[in-house]
Design a protein around this motif. Structure first.
Motif, PDB file in Angstrom:
ATOM      1  N   GLY A 215      -3.364  -3.369  -2.232  1.00 49.39           N
ATOM      2  CA  GLY A 215      -1.891  -3.659  -2.517  1.00 49.39           C
ATOM      3  C   GLY A 215      -1.867  -3.667  -4.071  1.00 49.39           C
ATOM      4  N   PHE A 216      -0.749  -3.840  -4.597  1.00 46.12           N
ATOM      5  CA  PHE A 216      -0.416  -4.029  -6.094  1.00 46.12           C
ATOM      6  C   PHE A 216       0.807  -4.578  -6.291  1.00 46.12           C
ATOM      7  CE2 PHE A 216       0.531   0.168  -4.667  1.00 46.12           C
ATOM      8  CZ  PHE A 216       1.606   0.652  -5.460  1.00 46.12           C
ATOM      9  N   GLU A 217       0.897  -4.974  -7.643  1.00 41.37           N
ATOM     10  CA  GLU A 217       1.996  -5.818  -8.025  1.00 41.37           C
ATOM     11  C   GLU A 217       2.463  -5.327  -9.588  1.00 41.37           C
ATOM     12  OE1 GLU A 217       1.668  -9.757  -6.615  1.00 41.37           O
ATOM     13  OE2 GLU A 217       2.873 -10.509  -8.526  1.00 41.37           O
TER      14      GLU A 217
ATOM     15  N   ASN B 204     -12.738  -3.358  -8.952  1.00 41.13           N
ATOM     16  CA  ASN B 204     -11.610  -3.919  -8.985  1.00 41.13           C
ATOM     17  C   ASN B 204     -10.991  -3.803  -7.568  1.00 41.13           C
ATOM     18  OD1 ASN B 204      -8.964  -4.972  -9.833  1.00 41.13           O
ATOM     19  ND2 ASN B 204      -8.464  -2.902 -10.681  1.00 41.13           N
ATOM     20  N   ASP B 205     -11.145  -2.640  -7.014  1.00 38.25           N
ATOM     21  CA  ASP B 205     -10.704  -2.498  -5.963  1.00 38.25           C
ATOM     22  C   ASP B 205     -11.290  -3.397  -4.917  1.00 38.25           C
ATOM     23  OD1 ASP B 205      -8.926  -0.326  -6.045  1.00 38.25           O
ATOM     24  OD2 ASP B 205      -9.999   0.971  -4.553  1.00 38.25           O
ATOM     25  N   LEU B 206     -12.693  -3.669  -5.000  1.00 39.83           N
ATOM     26  CA  LEU B 206     -13.424  -4.541  -3.905  1.00 39.83           C
ATOM     27  C   LEU B 206     -12.846  -5.980  -4.321  1.00 39.83           C
ATOM     28  CD1 LEU B 206     -15.416  -5.328  -2.036  1.00 39.83           C
ATOM     29  CD2 LEU B 206     -17.153  -5.402  -3.779  1.00 39.83           C
TER      30      LEU B 206
ATOM     31  N   LEU C 228       5.826   1.474 -14.974  1.00 42.39           N
ATOM     32  CA  LEU C 228       4.856   0.412 -14.718  1.00 42.39           C
ATOM     33  C   LEU C 228       3.508   0.519 -14.639  1.00 42.39           C
ATOM     34  CD1 LEU C 228       7.454  -1.220 -12.177  1.00 42.39           C
ATOM     35  CD2 LEU C 228       7.559  -1.698 -14.520  1.00 42.39           C
ATOM     36  N   GLY C 229       3.163   1.553 -14.039  1.00 41.42           N
ATOM     37  CA  GLY C 229       1.610   1.731 -13.872  1.00 41.42           C
ATOM     38  C   GLY C 229       1.467   2.895 -12.898  1.00 41.42           C
ATOM     39  N   THR C 230       0.067   2.926 -12.659  1.00 40.65           N
ATOM     40  CA  THR C 230      -0.255   4.154 -11.815  1.00 40.65           C
ATOM     41  C   THR C 230      -1.412   3.268 -10.955  1.00 40.65           C
ATOM     42  OG1 THR C 230      -0.060   5.813 -13.216  1.00 40.65           O
ATOM     43  CG2 THR C 230      -1.444   6.026 -11.302  1.00 40.65           C
ATOM     44  N   GLU C 231      -1.288   3.362  -9.452  1.00 41.88           N
ATOM     45  CA  GLU C 231      -2.323   2.861  -8.392  1.00 41.88           C
ATOM     46  C   GLU C 231      -2.826   3.966  -7.753  1.00 41.88           C
ATOM     47  OE1 GLU C 231      -3.516  -0.168  -7.604  1.00 41.88           O
ATOM     48  OE2 GLU C 231      -4.683   1.050  -6.786  1.00 41.88           O
ATOM     49  N   GLU C 232      -4.195   4.144  -8.154  1.00 42.87           N
ATOM     50  CA  GLU C 232      -4.675   5.358  -7.405  1.00 42.87           C
ATOM     51  C   GLU C 232      -5.063   5.187  -5.935  1.00 42.87           C
ATOM     52  OE1 GLU C 232      -7.942   7.852  -9.144  1.00 42.87           O
ATOM     53  OE2 GLU C 232      -7.910   6.560 -10.787  1.00 42.87           O
ATOM     54  N   SER C 233      -5.281   3.821  -5.594  1.00 49.90           N
ATOM     55  CA  SER C 233      -5.890   3.580  -4.285  1.00 49.90           C
ATOM     56  C   SER C 233      -4.752   3.593  -3.354  1.00 49.90           C
ATOM     57  CB  SER C 233      -6.361   2.138  -4.043  1.00 49.90           C
ATOM     58  OG  SER C 233      -6.483   1.780  -2.586  1.00 49.90           O
ATOM     59  N   GLY C 234      -4.902   4.487  -2.081  1.00 52.76           N
ATOM     60  CA  GLY C 234      -3.921   4.619  -1.019  1.00 52.76           C
ATOM     61  C   GLY C 234      -4.162   3.199  -0.097  1.00 52.76           C
TER      62      GLY C 234
ATOM     63  N   GLY D 275       0.890  -1.094  -0.083  1.00 50.35           N
ATOM     64  CA  GLY D 275       0.005   0.125  -0.067  1.00 50.35           C
ATOM     65  C   GLY D 275       0.864   1.375   0.100  1.00 50.35           C
ATOM     66  N   VAL D 276       0.637   2.220  -0.909  1.00 53.30           N
ATOM     67  CA  VAL D 276       1.020   3.572  -0.976  1.00 53.30           C
ATOM     68  C   VAL D 276      -0.058   4.545  -0.996  1.00 53.30           C
ATOM     69  CG1 VAL D 276       2.742   4.908  -2.424  1.00 53.30           C
ATOM     70  CG2 VAL D 276       3.010   2.657  -2.369  1.00 53.30           C
TER      71      VAL D 276
END
Ligand code: GAL
Length: 940
Positions: free
Chosen positions: A165-167, A416-418, A156-162, A142-143
């Protein structure tokens, strides 16, 4: 699974500490925690120069792959940046200001602070040649938030959620047997919540290596069905093929019990999915006489999923799970393992005193343990997915969980978050319910809310049919979401008629997803609105809200309600309702931000817990109030309590179920004593004694609460000459530490604007107005001569690289805002020549021993204001015509040493969180203050 265990690898550690020992079967999988040794710098939200020129290149990282520029470039020089370890929250490091965000606790970061809203992180890693056949990926827990990640300059990409988790798969971009640069740009300029959210990489980061054929991310799903003494386990596994192998693999699924005994196994040959495809396979296993997961005996099993290809184990993947049943009954409430269980829950946000959102794993255990000690058995993750370690702590300590997604909606952003939350979390036995939303005021009572809830609920069921879905609802319990949601989540008695709703929707189970919202300050017994202090007596906070006691009585008297979740277990940063600036934390907690109990904790212990309780409030230090009447409350689960002041009885009173007792007592110093009776027998005695003045500092470590690790929570207090805790003390305590470091300090005062952390301040100053003159010979001057003013030309302008002078002299300027005396000032040179001589204000300076391109500058040669730098250099030559030559001479770094750590006590207490150095045997913490004896503690 081959695991490289670092100190912070708690998800891993937890298996070990729960008695599991890894089978350590050799496979291609490695999960390496990479929290250590990152470089950090602030960028800027819209001033590109202050954002290191990022995304200004002719070709951006979106036009041509690998064109990450500024700090995103592989070879960006980050030597002058701050060194730090994760987890990191840059918001908590900042001071407070009235111009900060109310909801985020008035820290000067994030929204409204463009220079403190972008954080750049860089880390270098080596990947050996032997990993060439593997899939290499980066895993972020988590960021916060809106992070862009680059690897060797590749976007590599953008993750909006704070919160999710992402990979990222980086296999194609790896520089084998050499350096690789991981770069993260986090943008915390927007808020996702109305509570403190922190900023930066505040959860763990891992490097993962697997065989191309492997168990997919979160690729196992274990469900169980208990039939008599047998449990049928379905172990579903998702296999992913990121290579060209076409053939079969053997899936071996093995269950181990808590003592690591193999108790069931199955194996099956399956065809691997095609290139870049996934496929699901289910194994059926049996566990005889299962030991159930329960809140008092949180037994865990472990599933090992192995993939075998041509006789070789290529993957080994661990899943911790528990066997238990859950049921909601619209008449009788909630059942765990077939037995009714009233949910005694709390809502919580994820920050803690001193450290913001960057919680070391040990703190998750500390917090869950504190809630358990209060008698709580359930936790609602308000209002977003938690860090995985929180869920491991709940699994391991026996705490039920409502896992909640952040935002309601039916599009990819929401679903997708859920889905990611559910797939990551669905093996945790602690989770008994999914929450797909909270107080969505725009849609709660209307048809849009009804539609969204129906979609999210059905979607959730498609991922995990074993748990029900709820939503926390606040505006009327009649139409909209409430009419379709599976488990009704009532947010506050005052927001609607719960009994009326229940009479209309008899088939719908319900629980109080939020209740209370009371305002109290720890250790305060008279409300002082001028000082923003609310008395700790459990009172109705607002006309339509209810006290904790009123709330609990309502829920406990109605069997059809599964239970309630208090808003909140702990105070948190932000939402300092009913006040505002300069209050910076909430007043809702049963405990303060440190986890020090307010008196409500003893009410809950009495009626939620199963131990005898006797507690008197307030303390008995009321000098100056002699003869005045004071409200004395006793929280207890004894049948009767008798109160005495200086041995004189003030009467014996009968305790009613789920109540407390009250006396009015004229203050005289001395002993206020309570005696508790059960069945006519004295069972407990409790005293509040008037104390003398503070004499000694006492430090205690919260040993049993902290799981084995390097981080400890230390309570700081002062005692009088009889060793009694002084409940009114507000001394300022200074700390020093050996063998470790301090992570943060707090005291639970909602109005404290003291520093949470004392860390060196680092600033970077550019060299400006760079000019040049040609030299006639290649030998560099050892002293500056007089250069004709008119001969200075803009450096590198129209440079003819085929016809360079034998040497050049460059001149630039830099500004020092403050006096150089108190600071450490260094020049980080970037090569603009082959041979170089550097002069500061006319004085030749020498490179440092550790880095030939770093010059530590003696403050004697520096001045506040404008300084000049001369660099004499023989020129760099172009090898190819299209080579881009560096024209940036480097940067000035200013380090201002932190002030010594300190914190005021607040009503007798402060907290300090310390971390032992990895190689140290022990850490020694000393605490001193004016007029009292120093305290020292040694933590091994
Ligand atoms: C609720 C909300 C919580 C918190 C609380 C404060 O309405 O769901 O997140 O804001 O109010 O009273």
């Amino acid at each position: 699974m081959r695991i490289t265990i670092f100190k912070r690898a708690f998800a891993v550690f937890i298996f070990l500490s729960s008695g599991f020992v890894f089978a350590q079967s050799k496979s291609d999988r490695e999960l390496i925690l990479i929290d250590k040794d990152w470089r950090f710098s602030f960028g800027h939200l819209y001033d590109t120069d202050k954002d290191f020129g990022h995304a200004t290149g002719y070709f951006s990282y979106l036009t041509k792959t690998g064109f990450g520029d500024g700090p995103a470039a592989k070879d960006f020089d980050d030597r002058a940046w701050r060194k730090l370890d994760l987890p990191h929250d840059w918001a908590v490091e900042q001071p407070f200001s009235e111009s900060g965000s109310f909801s985020h606790g008035f820290k000067t970061a994030g929204k409204g602070f463009p220079e403190k809203s972008i954080g750049w992180y860089r880390k270098k890693i080596n990947i050996p040649e032997t990993d060439k056949s593997k899939i290499i990926s980066l895993k972020f827990d988590g960021v916060f938030r809106n992070s862009k990640v680059f690897f060797n300059g590749y976007y590599l990409g953008t993750e909006e959620s704070g919160y999710n988790g992402f990979e990222y798969d980086v296999t194609a971009y790896v520089n084998y047997n050499g350096e690789n640069a991981i770069v993260v740009r986090a943008d915390a300029s927007m808020e996702e919540g109305w509570f403190y959210e922190g900023a930066g990489i505040y959860r763990h980061v891992y490097l993962q290596k697997t065989n191309p054929v492997h168990v997919a991310t979160n690729g196992t799903y274990v469900t169980s069905e208990i039939k008599d003494n047998n449990t049928e386990i379905k172990a579903e596994v998702t296999i992913e093929n990121k290579g060209n192998y076409k053939g079969s693999v053997e899936i071996i699924q093995t269950i181990f019990d808590a003592s690591n005994k193999k108790i069931a196994t199955s194996s099956e040959n399956v065809a691997v999915p095609e290139f870049y495809k996934t496929a699901n396979f289910t194994s059926n296993l049996k566990v005889k006489n299962p030991v159930l997961w329960d809140i008092d005996a949180p037994n865990l099993y472990r599933l090992e999923t192995q993939l075998k290809q041509n006789g070789k184990i290529i993957d080994s993947y661990e899943t911790s799970f528990g066997i238990r049943t859950i049921k909601f009954d619209a008449e009788k409430g909630f059942f765990l393992n077939g037995k009714p269980l009233k949910l005694k829950g709390t809502n919580n946000h994820q920050d803690h005193a001193g450290i913001g959102t960057a919680l070391p794993d040990e703190l998750q255990y500390y917090r869950i343990q504190k809630l358990k000690e209060m008698g709580s058995n359930a936790y609602r993750c308000s209002h977003h997915p938690p860090t995985p370690e929180l869920l491991y702590a709940c699994d391991k300590l026996g705490m039920l969980v409502i896992d909640e997604t952040r935002l309601m909606g039916i599009n990819d952003y929401h679903l997708n978050d859920l889905e990611r939350m559910m797939k990551r979390d669905r093996n945790h036995p602690s989770i008994f319910c999914w929450s797909v939303g909270n107080e969505e005021w725009n849609i709660e009572g209307n048809i849009v809310g009804e539609r969204i809830t129906t979609t999210m609920q059905d979607f959730a069921k498609s991922i995990d049919p074993t748990r029900p879905v709820t939503v926390g609802i606040s505006s009327g319990f009649k139409s909209g979401i409430s009419s379709v949601v599976e488990i009704m989540g009532y947010n506050y008695l005052g927001n609607g008629d719960i009994d009326a709703h229940r009479n209309e929707f008899k088939q719908q189970p319900g629980m109080g997803t939020e209740e209370g919202s009371t305002f109290t300050t720890r250790g305060i017994y008279f409300t002082d609105d001028a000082k923003h202090y609310k008395s700790a007596y459990d009172q109705k906070p607002r006309p339509t809200f209810y006290s904790i006691e009123e709330g609990w009585k309502f829920y406990t008297e109605r069997p059809y309600l599964a239970g309630m979740f208090i808003w909140t277990g702990f105070d948190y940063r932000g939402e300092p309702t009913p006040y505002g600036w300069p209050s910076v934390t909430s007043y809702f907690g049963m405990m303060d931000v440190c986890g020090f109990p307010k008196d409500n904790v003893f009410y809950l212990k009495s009626w939620w817990g199963n131990q005898p309780v006797l507690h008197i409030m307030p303390h008995w230090n009321w000098s100056g109030m002699e003869g005045k009447e004071i409200d004395v409350w006793v929280q207890s689960n004894c049948d009767e309590v008798e109160l005495f002041l200086n041995k004189k009885s003030l009467g014996k009173k009968k305790m009613e179920l789920n109540s407390h007792l009250e006396w009015k007592v004229k203050y005289t110093p001395g002993n206020l004593e309570a005696i508790g009776y059960k069945n006519g027998k004295k069972v407990l005695t409790e005293t509040q004694k008037t104390t003398g003045k503070a004499e000694n500092i006492k430090l205690t470590v919260d040993k049993e609460n902290v799981a084995k690790g390097n981080v400890s929570v230390i309570t700081v207090e002062v005692t009088d000459n009889n060793g009694l805790h002084v409940p009114t003390a507000n001394d300022e305590i200074a700390f020093s530490i050996k063998g470790g470091k301090i992570l943060g300090v707090g005291n639970g005062d909602p109005t404290s604007l003291e520093n949470d952390q004392f860390i060196d301040a680092l600033s970077l100053v550019n060299i400006t107005d760079l000019k040049e003159q040609k030299g006639t010979i290649a030998t560099l001057p050892q002293q500056l001569s007089n250069y004709a003013e008119n001969d200075w030309k803009t450096a590198f302008k129209d440079r003819d690289y085929k016809n360079q002078a034998p040497s050049y002299i460059y001149k630039g300027e830099f500004e020092l805002k403050d006096s150089p005396n108190a600071n450490i000032i260094s020049f980080f040179y970037k090569k603009i020549g082959v041979e170089t001589a550097v002069f500061i204000n006319g004085n030749k300076v020498e490179p440092s021993v550790e880095d030939a391109q770093k010059y530590i500058l003696n403050s004697v040669i520096l001045k506040q204001g404008k300084n000049t730098i001369h660099i004499a250099a023989t020129p760099l030559q172009k090898v190819k015509d299209w080579d881009v030559m560096n024209t940036d001479p480097g940067i000035i770094q200013i380090i201002t040493s932190a002030k010594p750590w300190k914190r005021q006590l607040f009503n007798g207490y402060a907290q300090i969180i310390i971390q032992k150095d990895e190689n140290a045997k022990e850490v020694v913490l000393s605490a001193s203050a004016k007029g009292v004896k120093t305290g020292t503690i040694v933590v091994k």
